[in-house]
Design a protein around this motif. Structure first.
Motif, PDB file in Angstrom:
ATOM      1  N   SER A   1      -4.098 -14.013  -9.951  1.00  0.00           N
ATOM      2  CA  SER A   1      -3.802 -13.186  -8.773  1.00  0.00           C
ATOM      3  C   SER A   1      -4.795 -12.037  -8.735  1.00  0.00           C
ATOM      4  CB  SER A   1      -2.418 -12.551  -8.901  1.00  0.00           C
ATOM      5  OG  SER A   1      -1.412 -13.508  -8.855  1.00  0.00           O
ATOM      6  N   ALA A   2      -4.735 -11.273  -7.666  1.00  0.00           N
ATOM      7  CA  ALA A   2      -5.491 -10.017  -7.600  1.00  0.00           C
ATOM      8  C   ALA A   2      -4.837  -9.007  -8.544  1.00  0.00           C
ATOM      9  CB  ALA A   2      -5.451  -9.491  -6.174  1.00  0.00           C
TER      10      ALA A   2
ATOM     11  N   THR B   1      -3.537  -6.293  -3.263  1.00  0.00           N
ATOM     12  CA  THR B   1      -3.276  -6.953  -1.976  1.00  0.00           C
ATOM     13  C   THR B   1      -2.577  -5.972  -1.025  1.00  0.00           C
ATOM     14  OG1 THR B   1      -3.084  -8.997  -3.240  1.00  0.00           O
ATOM     15  CG2 THR B   1      -2.383  -9.097  -0.952  1.00  0.00           C
TER      16      THR B   1
ATOM     17  N   GLU C   1      -8.605 -11.649  -5.298  1.00  0.00           N
ATOM     18  CA  GLU C   1      -8.622 -12.662  -6.370  1.00  0.00           C
ATOM     19  C   GLU C   1     -10.040 -12.951  -6.840  1.00  0.00           C
ATOM     20  OE1 GLU C   1      -6.249 -12.513  -4.140  1.00  0.00           O
ATOM     21  OE2 GLU C   1      -4.426 -12.900  -5.291  1.00  0.00           O
TER      22      GLU C   1
ATOM     23  N   PHE D   1      -3.939 -18.136  -4.298  1.00  0.00           N
ATOM     24  CA  PHE D   1      -3.541 -17.546  -3.013  1.00  0.00           C
ATOM     25  C   PHE D   1      -4.471 -17.878  -1.845  1.00  0.00           C
ATOM     26  CE2 PHE D   1      -3.735 -13.112  -0.847  1.00  0.00           C
ATOM     27  CZ  PHE D   1      -2.611 -13.273  -0.066  1.00  0.00           C
TER      28      PHE D   1
ATOM     29  N   ARG E   1       2.229 -14.064   0.744  1.00  0.00           N
ATOM     30  CA  ARG E   1       2.400 -13.240  -0.448  1.00  0.00           C
ATOM     31  C   ARG E   1       3.040 -14.043  -1.576  1.00  0.00           C
ATOM     32  NH1 ARG E   1       1.370  -7.822   0.072  1.00  0.00           N
ATOM     33  NH2 ARG E   1       1.065  -8.117  -2.164  1.00  0.00           N
ATOM     34  N   GLY E   2       2.535 -13.805  -2.773  1.00  0.00           N
ATOM     35  CA  GLY E   2       3.053 -14.542  -3.929  1.00  0.00           C
ATOM     36  C   GLY E   2       2.468 -15.947  -4.046  1.00  0.00           C
ATOM     37  N   GLY E   3       1.472 -16.254  -3.204  1.00  0.00           N
ATOM     38  CA  GLY E   3       0.985 -17.635  -3.090  1.00  0.00           C
ATOM     39  C   GLY E   3       0.197 -18.166  -4.271  1.00  0.00           C
ATOM     40  N   SER E   4      -0.151 -17.314  -5.222  1.00  0.00           N
ATOM     41  CA  SER E   4      -0.911 -17.829  -6.378  1.00  0.00           C
ATOM     42  C   SER E   4      -0.075 -18.807  -7.210  1.00  0.00           C
ATOM     43  CB  SER E   4      -1.367 -16.682  -7.281  1.00  0.00           C
ATOM     44  OG  SER E   4      -2.223 -15.837  -6.568  1.00  0.00           O
TER      45      SER E   4
END
Ligand code: ADP
Ligand code: ASP
Ligand code: MG
Length: 413
Positions: free
Chosen positions: A41-42, A47, A74, A136, A150-153
């Motif tokens: 993730s970042a 984000t 990311e 993500f 959001r939370g897509g990683s």
């Protein structure tokens, strides 16, 4: 030799020190002879920071450009991570979503993965490299960058594990696994050792953001065993797996909250066939998800319609609905962003009555007013004022004795 996909969330890579520690941990696993694909993730807060910059420029930011912006977070962490692995004397390579052809649809800011080309990843793994991939993000057929929401990683990691037929997918985060409720707001929250895909889907859909719901759906569809665990300890976390018989007996297995929704009410809507579709079609055409729809019964041919939307879509939804309201001759559209949806979840509810009534009583005892209610076979959700979130979660967790391994029976509640 096993192929393992590991995903590290924002807090786990929140500083260069933490990135170095993650690299060390990954290399220990690599040393044991495993092939490693690392999704990052970042850095935590990044984000949100980028979202804030966009909002300074445009109240409702253009969604294609938003993806261009948000996907940069990311890129920073995967590059730094690959450097950290190289600094430790091992080989690594970082890739953005489009470099490994993570193809998505064109629904910017909430795109869905359609396919992944695993050839390049496998070639690099076979060459002995730790392969790190930006979470993500993906790319459309036309070459536009997309993000997955959001939370897509988490979803990137599970999709990669499925495409690569990995032996395991580990989601490393800042808590030790999936708990009976958010351990950061309820100190009595208990770690769950094993949870079924279905129950996890329900928890995630109702706000337990420890796993992105789409990652759980993908894991279920492709049979990817998920292990949610802490970046900062060696302890065993939570396994998300096929339904286990023991879990059937749980009356309530978790309490969730979601502060990410907003309530919208359309007053005095003509009570006629076809009106609901006139309201909800333009909303769904705009890619806005609607939840918890409630329509009052009416005596006067006029009714009120209340529903919730994702908070980020609130301004867009209100804009669309002002027009719809005039068109259908409704009186007004009002809304409230400061709400929270509190839910109790448990497969055991299927065979028990009275759980909803118990929940209402517990909230009433705390003086908390319920603005909306919805139920399904295995959950009860209430919308309350956002300021009551923590109080409601703790009261429900206590009353349903979720800190105890053995659930109380209905009579004991
Ligand atoms: P990451 O950045 O690693 O993806 P997230 O912030 O997305 O981490 O998810 C982890 C957070 O999820 C935890 O810090 C915790 O506050 C929250 N959370 C909410 N509900 C739960 C739950 N039932 N079990 C564990 N964590 C939960
Ligand atoms: N960086 C993105 C977010 O904060 C994706 C993720 O962390 O999963 O939502
Ligand atoms: Mg997350």
């Amino acid at each position: 030799m096993a192929l393992i996909v590991q995903k590290f969330g924002g807090t786990s890579v929140g500083s260069t020190e933490k990135i170095k520690a993650v690299a060390k941990r990954v290399l220990q696993c690599r040393q044991q002879g495993n092939q490693m694909v690392i999704v990052l993730s970042a850095m935590s807060g990044e984000t949100d920071r980028l979202t804030g910059l966009a909002r300074d420029i445009q109240k409702i930011p253009n969604r294609r450009e938003m993806d261009m912006l948000l996907s940069t977070g990311e890129q920073v962490t995967i590059a730094l991570f690959a450097m950290a692995v190289k600094a430790a004397g091992r080989e690594a390579v970082s890739f953005l979503g489009d470099q490994v052809a993570i193809r998505t649809d064109a629904m910017h800011t909430k795109a869905r993965i359609r396919s992944i080309d695993t050839e390049k990843i496998k070639k690099n793994l076979d060459a002995g490299k730790v392969v790190t991939i930006a979470g993500f993000q993906g790319v459309t057929e036309e070459g536009d960058i997309t993000t997955l929401g959001r939370g897509g990683s988490d979803t990137t990691a599970v999709a990669l594990a499925a495409a690569l037929e990995a032996d395991a997918c580990e989601i490393f985060t800042d808590v030790e696994g999936v708990y009976t409720t958010d351990p950061n707001i309820c100190s009595k929250a208990r770690k769950i050792d094993k949870i079924s895909y279905d129950e996890m889907l329900e928890l995630a859909s109702l706000g337990a953001k420890v796993l992105d719901i789409r990652s759980v759906g993908l894991a279920k569809r492709y049979g990817v065993p998920l292990h949610v665990r802490s970046t900062f300890t060696e302890n065993e976390g939570t396994w998300v797996v096929e339904e286990d018989k023991i879990m059937e007996s749980m009356l309530v297995s978790g309490v969730t909250y979601n502060k990410n929704e907003a309530r919208i009410t359309i007053k005095h809507v003509p009570d006629q066939p076809g009106i609901a579709s006139k309201i909800f079609l333009p909303i769904s055409d705009a890619g806005i998800l609607v939840d918890m729809i409630i329509q009052n019964t009416s005596d006067s041919h006029l009714t009120d319609m209340t529903f919730t939307v994702v908070r980020n879509d609130y301004s867009r939804a209100m804009e669309i609905l002002q027009g719809v309201c005039r068109e259908i001759g409704a009186e007004s559209v009002t809304g409230d962003k400061d709400i929270a949806k509190i839910s109790i979840v448990g497969v055991g509810m299927r065979n028990h009555s009275g759980i909803a009534a118990t929940m209402f009583q517990i909230l009433a005892n705390e003086g908390i007013n319920m603005e909306m209610v919805s139920t399904s076979e295995i959950k009860v959700s209430c919308v309350v004022a956002e300021k009551y979130t923590e109080l409601a979660v703790r009261a429900l967790h206590d009353a349903f004795a979720l800190d105890k391994e053995n659930m109380p029976t209905e009579e004991e509640l």
